[in-house]
Scaffold this motif. Structure first.
Motif, mmCIF file in Angstrom:
data_model
loop_
_atom_site.group_PDB
_atom_site.id
_atom_site.type_symbol
_atom_site.label_atom_id
_atom_site.label_comp_id
_atom_site.label_asym_id
_atom_site.label_seq_id
_atom_site.Cartn_x
_atom_site.Cartn_y
_atom_site.Cartn_z
ATOM 1 N N GLN A 157 0.662 -1.054 -0.106
ATOM 2 C CA GLN A 157 -0.558 0.275 -0.069
ATOM 3 C C GLN A 157 1.099 1.281 0.349
ATOM 4 O O GLN A 157 1.676 0.660 0.841
ATOM 5 C CB GLN A 157 -0.630 -0.272 1.272
ATOM 6 N N SER A 222 -8.293 4.721 -1.409
ATOM 7 C CA SER A 222 -9.170 5.018 -0.297
ATOM 8 C C SER A 222 -8.578 6.661 0.120
ATOM 9 O O SER A 222 -7.000 7.203 0.231
ATOM 10 C CB SER A 222 -8.996 4.284 0.748
ATOM 11 N N THR A 240 -5.458 1.059 5.023
ATOM 12 C CA THR A 240 -6.525 2.205 4.111
ATOM 13 C C THR A 240 -6.525 3.528 4.597
ATOM 14 O O THR A 240 -6.511 3.183 6.348
ATOM 15 C CB THR A 240 -7.793 1.285 4.626
ATOM 16 N N ASP A 259 -3.819 0.749 -2.213
ATOM 17 C CA ASP A 259 -3.707 -0.240 -1.926
ATOM 18 C C ASP A 259 -3.959 -1.379 -3.148
ATOM 19 O O ASP A 259 -4.362 -1.322 -4.130
ATOM 20 C CB ASP A 259 -4.811 -0.654 -0.996
#
Ligand code: NAG
Ligand code: NAG
Ligand code: NAG
Ligand code: NAG
Ligand code: NAG
Ligand code: NAG
Ligand code: NAG
Length: 687
Positions: A157, A222, A240, A259
């Motif tokens: 991520q 996100s 996230t 992600d």
């Protein structure tokens, strides 16, 4: 008051030990510069990182050109472990630091390779330079692409955030979030700030900062805005963000998390960072706006287009970088190309391309250049003169875009002097006219306007500028003819010297200005007049020592001076100064070189890279070699951290040591470094 918490203090110490840069060597290519451009696109989008901070990139903050911190961070998670890659000054507990292994720059990219656990990331800070594509060039955004290289199959991520430091104020800020299809766009706006005003660091107080991205590589995006610690913590814990967009808070950030899932492949995500002002310049009371607004009037549309344009812009940058590289190498080897590549973003990042805000008429395109750090003047004629070699070979159209507002203003009732104006406003972005108590440089700027007009005409084959402003140009030529050989006490662009009479370099400018006017208008008598000035200055020793071995600062007065105003003599092939003058200076300058270079004159301990570069083009042999080598050594010496300062100490002087920069920073004048390359021909970069 804060309670002392021994446990978190201990944790902080632990984190500090973890985040110390390792001693592993970093490869800097081609060199480690004083400062890397990160997002350098306008006087108000100007983010840098000192070369000496790259070893600790994970905890070092970006800086605005003036040196104040900008909050901009990147953290990546690899299999659940968070590694700070960039800009996290106070790492949260449990996070680790990435290790920088490589740092490179080209004319448009600054790229850092960072190892984080089992995966390798690159952070590619890309500020496009597209001088012939006004739409692309005028978009006030820059790219940050974070790529995870192919590796083991791990879960990855990538997080990044920024804050209100980008809008120059620490209170009364608002955040907004919007989307356009898959693109997420944060805007950070300072409230109640007066249009066209700046803070003490030169940051725009109106307009807004923009941060945008969209999902890539099959990953999901996100977002969140809120207190820095909690937004970052949720990424660190979960990979996230919550999707909640809080009201602005003093220690808050706006953040994105990509992600990418579990992947062994190479995946890249791109962010766009920017600073937009709808009313960008006040030109004589009429608001101007960015050229791109003719096509993308709305900021979300503009930044979304900027992201759409990434692959084309990136492709162009590969060609552009190769051109700078090959031009540098063919002109004077790789030391020279290192200097050119470092100079280009700083030049174009000091300029904005505009259209009238009201009509959005691209037929009335103008350009404005900021005299960054030396005084903030707008469209200073001698700053354009210093910069012009890069325009001459690369984008001569800019000479017209920059000169047009100057000539329009100085031909109006608002300006009544018979000589050319110094600039069109004391403080960018207010191009509202030359102030009554502003700087006057009569010979300097009258010569410069003529030289710049001819450079434009020669490079483009277009006579429009000379035709439109024929009577002003003629007036300046008359002025030079009457006043140029024995200049009264006045400033030259080397204004640190004060008002001196009979300045040799000014008389040289008058000689070249007259001859250039002769070439511009096909009037041989002006060429003859220029030649007769040159004969008096050099051959009759008016501006030299008695033996005729060097130019002096003033007639009959030592010290010697690094005369550079005959550069256009060579560039334009005017043949005004005799070969003997060029040979003599080539022989002389190496004899007065100090520890770190040739000073501007024999009485001072500092030199200016602009004029050293002009002179490197007028001399040959070992003098040229020395000037380029010294300039390279100055940039590579590791002593400095400011965005390329065009003034530096050539000898130890009080608190300074030879090779230290001297107060100027980030000035767009670095186009001067292209003086030698420009001898290869006008408008040669057709791509
Ligand atoms: C530009 O002019 C406006 C209006 O007079 C003023 O508020 C602002 O401070 C000026 N900007 C600068 C940078 O001086
Ligand atoms: C992580 O995600 C869970 C579930 O959405 C949430 O309850 C929790 O608050 C998140 N953790 C942080 C630190 O934001
Ligand atoms: C600039 O243009 C925008 C959009 O048309 C308009 O809202 C704004 O008032 C204009 N500003 C000025 C100073 O004319
Ligand atoms: C400029 O130089 C000329 C020739 O040397 C001299 O006659 C004149 O007095 C000088 N002007 C000033 C102001 O010093
Ligand atoms: C050059 O010749 C033109 C046309 O005869 C004349 O108007 C001008 O004053 C002359 N200029 C100079 C510097 O001799
Ligand atoms: C200038 O130097 C060049 C190269 O050394 C030489 O060929 C030339 O004769 C010199 N010219 C004069 C006028 O001294
Ligand atoms: C290039 O510059 C370095 C100083 O940074 C110098 O040591 C080297 O000699 C130069 N190379 C050439 C070919 O001039």
């Amino acid at each position: 008051m804060r309670w002392f918490n021994p446990q978190s203090a201990l944790a902080a110490v632990y984190v500090m030990i973890l985040s110390l840069p390792t001693s592993e060597a970093i490869t800097y290519s081609p060199i480690k510069p004083p400062s890397y451009p990160l997002a350098v696109r306008s006087p108000y989008l100007s983010a840098w990182i000192p070369g000496n901070s790259v070893a600790s990139l994970s905890s070092s903050r970006a800086q605005f050109w003036a040196g104040n911190d900008l909050i901009w961070s990147v953290t990546a998670r690899v299999d659940g472990v968070a590694y700070n890659l960039f800009g996290v000054k106070v790492p949260l507990s449990g996070t680790k630091s990435g290790t920088v292994t490589e740092a490179t720059y080209t004319s448009t990219h600054s790229t850092f390779t960072v190892q984080a656990g089992s995966r390798t990331f690159t952070l590619d800070f890309f500020s496009p330079i597209s001088p012939k594509n006004y739409l692309r060039q005028s978009l006030p955004f820059s790219y940050l692409t974070v790529t995870v290289a192919a590796g083991d199959s791990s879960s990855v991520q990538i997080y990044s955030d920024l804050d209100h430091s980008w809008v120059g104020q620490a209170s009364d800020v608002s955040w907004s979030y919007s989307t356009k299809t898959t693109t997420g766009v944060f805007q950070i706006q300072g409230a109640d700030a007066s249009t066209y005003s700046e803070n003490s660091n030169g940051q725009a107080l109106w307009g807004s900062a923009v941060y945008a991205t969209r999902p890539a590589g099959g990953g999901s995006l996100s977002t969140a805005s809120g207190p820095s610690a909690s937004v970052r913590q949720s990424f660190i814990s979960n990979g996230t963000l919550s999707g909640t967009h809080a009201e602005w808070t003093a220690n808050g950030v706006v953040g994105f998390a990509h992600d990418l899932g579990t992947t062994a492949k190479e995946v890249a995500v791109t962010f766009a960072v920017g600073h937009v002002r709808e009313e960008s310049i006040n030109f004589l009371g009429e608001a101007q706006t960015g050229y791109y607004r003719a096509t993308y009037a709305d900021t979300v549309d503009a930044v979304s287009h900027f992201l759409d344009d990434y692959s084309d812009a990136s492709e162009e940058s590969v060609t552009f970088d190769a051109l700078v590289q090959s031009t540098g190498i063919s002109s004077y080897g790789s030391n020279y190309s290192d200097i050119l590549a470092l100079s280009t973003r700083q030049v174009y990042g000091g300029i904005e391309i505009t259209i009238p805000n009201e009509s959005l008429d691209t037929g009335t395109t103008r350009a404005f250049i900021k005299e960054i750090s030396s005084d903030g003047n707008i469209n200073t004629v001698d700053v354009i003169f210093a910069t012009f070699p890069i325009f001459y070979i690369l984008s001569p159209g800019y000479l017209k875009l920059l000169l047009d507002p100057i000539l329009q203003y100085s031909g109006s009732d608002g300006y009544t002097k018979e000589y050319a104006v110094h600039e069109i406003g004391a403080s960018y972005p207010n191009a509202t006219g030359h102030p009554e108590d502003g700087e006057e440089m009569p010979i300097e700027e009258s010569g410069n306007i003529i030289i710049l007009t001819y450079a434009y005409q020669l490079a483009t084959g277009k006579t429009d500028l000379a035709t439109t402003y024929a009577s002003q140009l003629s007036q300046y030529a008359q002025y030079l003819y009457k006043n140029g050989l024995y200049p009264t006490a006045q400033l030259s662009l080397n204004d640190a010297l004060g008002e001196l009479a009979n300045q040799t370099n000014l008389a040289v400018k008058a000689a070249i200005g007259l001859a250039t006017y002769g070439a511009l208008t096909n009037q041989a008598n002006y060429t003859t007049a220029g030649k007769s000035f040159a004969e008096k200055i050099w051959s009759d020793h008016l501006g030299t020592d008695a033996a005729g071995t060097r130019f002096l600062i003033q007639y009959g007065i030592t010290p010697w001076f690094l005369v550079y105003n005959h550069y256009p003599d060579l560039l334009f092939g005017l043949d005004i100064f005799p070969e003997e003058a060029y040979n003599a200076t080539a022989a002389f300058y190496p004899t007065v070189r100090q520890k770190a270079g040739v000073p501007l004159d024999g009485a001072i301990g500092w030199g200016q890279t602009n004029w050293q570069s002009f002179v490197a083009a007028t001399v040959t042999g070992s003098a040229r070699e020395l000037l380029i080598k010294d300039l390279h050594a100055y940039v590579a010496n590791g002593l400095n951290s400011a965005p390329f300062s065009d003034r530096y100490w050539v000898q130890d002087s009080g608190q300074y040591v030879a090779g230290d920069s001297y107060s100027f920073r980030a000035r767009p004048t670095l186009g001067s470094h292209f003086a030698l390359a420009a001898l290869g021909g006008a408008n040669t970069w057709d791509y």
